[in-house]
Design an enzyme around this catalytic site. Sequence first.
Site, PDB file in Angstrom:
ATOM      1  N   TYR A 170       0.853  -1.195   0.000  1.00 23.21           N
ATOM      2  CA  TYR A 170       0.000   0.000   0.000  1.00 23.21           C
ATOM      3  C   TYR A 170       0.887   1.243   0.000  1.00 23.21           C
ATOM      4  O   TYR A 170       1.887   1.315   0.724  1.00 23.21           O
ATOM      5  CB  TYR A 170      -0.909   0.017   1.234  1.00 23.21           C
ATOM      6  CG  TYR A 170      -1.749   1.274   1.364  1.00 23.21           C
ATOM      7  CD1 TYR A 170      -3.004   1.349   0.772  1.00 23.21           C
ATOM      8  CD2 TYR A 170      -1.268   2.375   2.067  1.00 23.21           C
ATOM      9  CE1 TYR A 170      -3.765   2.504   0.874  1.00 23.21           C
ATOM     10  CE2 TYR A 170      -2.030   3.536   2.166  1.00 23.21           C
ATOM     11  CZ  TYR A 170      -3.278   3.589   1.573  1.00 23.21           C
ATOM     12  OH  TYR A 170      -4.030   4.732   1.664  1.00 23.21           O
ATOM     13  N   GLU A 258      -3.207   7.681  -4.039  1.00 21.60           N
ATOM     14  CA  GLU A 258      -3.283   6.418  -3.293  1.00 21.60           C
ATOM     15  C   GLU A 258      -3.188   5.248  -4.259  1.00 21.60           C
ATOM     16  O   GLU A 258      -3.891   5.213  -5.268  1.00 21.60           O
ATOM     17  CB  GLU A 258      -4.594   6.353  -2.515  1.00 21.60           C
ATOM     18  CG  GLU A 258      -4.730   5.110  -1.660  1.00 21.60           C
ATOM     19  CD  GLU A 258      -6.102   5.012  -1.004  1.00 21.60           C
ATOM     20  OE1 GLU A 258      -6.166   4.589   0.155  1.00 21.60           O
ATOM     21  OE2 GLU A 258      -7.095   5.354  -1.666  1.00 21.60           O
TER      22      GLU A 258
END
Length: 448
Positions: A170, A258
């Site tokens: 992530y 993101e």
Amino acid sequence: MVRGLLGKLASRSLSVAGKWQQQQLRRLNIHEYQGAELMSKHGINVPKGVAVGSVEEVRKAMQEVFPNQSEVVVKSQILAGGRGLGTFKSGLKGGVHIVKADQVEDIAGKMLGQILVTKQTGPQGKVVSKLELELPVYGHRIMKSFLLASFILQITVYLAEKFSLVNEMYFAITLDRKSAGPLIIACKKGGTSIEDLAEQHPELIVKVPIDVFTGITDEDAAKVVDGLSPKVADRNASIEQVKKLYELFCKCDCTMLEINPFAETSDNQLVAADAKLNFDDNAAFRQKEIFALRDPTQEDPREVAAAKADLNYIGLDGEIGCMVNGAGLAMATMDIIKLHGGTPANFLDVGGNASENQVVEAFKILTSDEKVKAILVNIFGGIMKCDVIASGIVNAAKQVQLKVPVVVRLEGTNVDQGKRILKESGMTLITAEDLDDAAEKAVKAIAS
């Protein structure tokens, strides 16, 4: 993609969660395939692909781009997270599907033009009108998607090369008030709910603040890569990818970037397999190409209309529509309404230089909301003149059928002229002497 968590991870620096009705679009949000194309232009590794907007285009894409593929991923493209676990109002489960090549047209047809409900859209959901098709990424699911066609200026098809993923991580960059600059967030586990990971394993979350004046250094990028803990990707190449992502973030005036998952492939490449990007609306004047990607059909239509009229508006879920001049007074008005037992339907600041036409547009927006049972106009005239507001209210009444009670409190510059205009108009209005009186009368007007 996860949006709400970033604010918590960045010391509550950027709050982007909540019901979509309660969000004003202060940060441009683009679709996934558009973000992948933008990242590719900045040297970031992404799946190769293209996007389609009709079943006919799906058929053409399958013939020309995927002629020898046995499986294709179909992903609905809406500006909300949780698509994979969403449900269409037609009954179809999931906005993301890996299907056999001969089933792509069928599943695409069931998605296109339908309303997808996810945990971030609210119960009303969002329409899917463009489809994204990709080759399956083994180890993680990647696909092509649908967008709202009525506002698409150019139809694209997003086709991705076939990947075999060996690790999923992530990565995100957001703005942090505490460090007064960009903050990079990394986690060695990705491809799943980052909220759950942050709650269950907070020690896995690595945060690296970046000095906005110095920019990202090799040391900063190395800390991020250490937080990602890639297994097979080259360390130096990974550092360069992180630096390129930061460069994109700054050059494109992003407020959030993101990637989930930030993945490693079997050929030792680091790839942004799925990405979400937001951009600062204040930078629209210098990011014209990016802002041309805006999809108004995914936004609250009231906020779209307000933006066109140059009004500061945020739609809420209450019953009392508010029209106020000045952000501070507008917030105070909402608080006083709540204090008296009512609920504001919006935040609406007409500003200090509003014209009669803007006041008319403001009334049109307020009356278009079926939940609004009363309207409260609270003007403290300084730069904004009370007579201009009064004239706007009268003109709005001529163009819009006012079916709800209107409470008006005027004070300040040209207040006598404003009150006279309202009185001579013959309109049935409820006048108030001060803000407390106005809020109380608005709440009572709903009750009666």
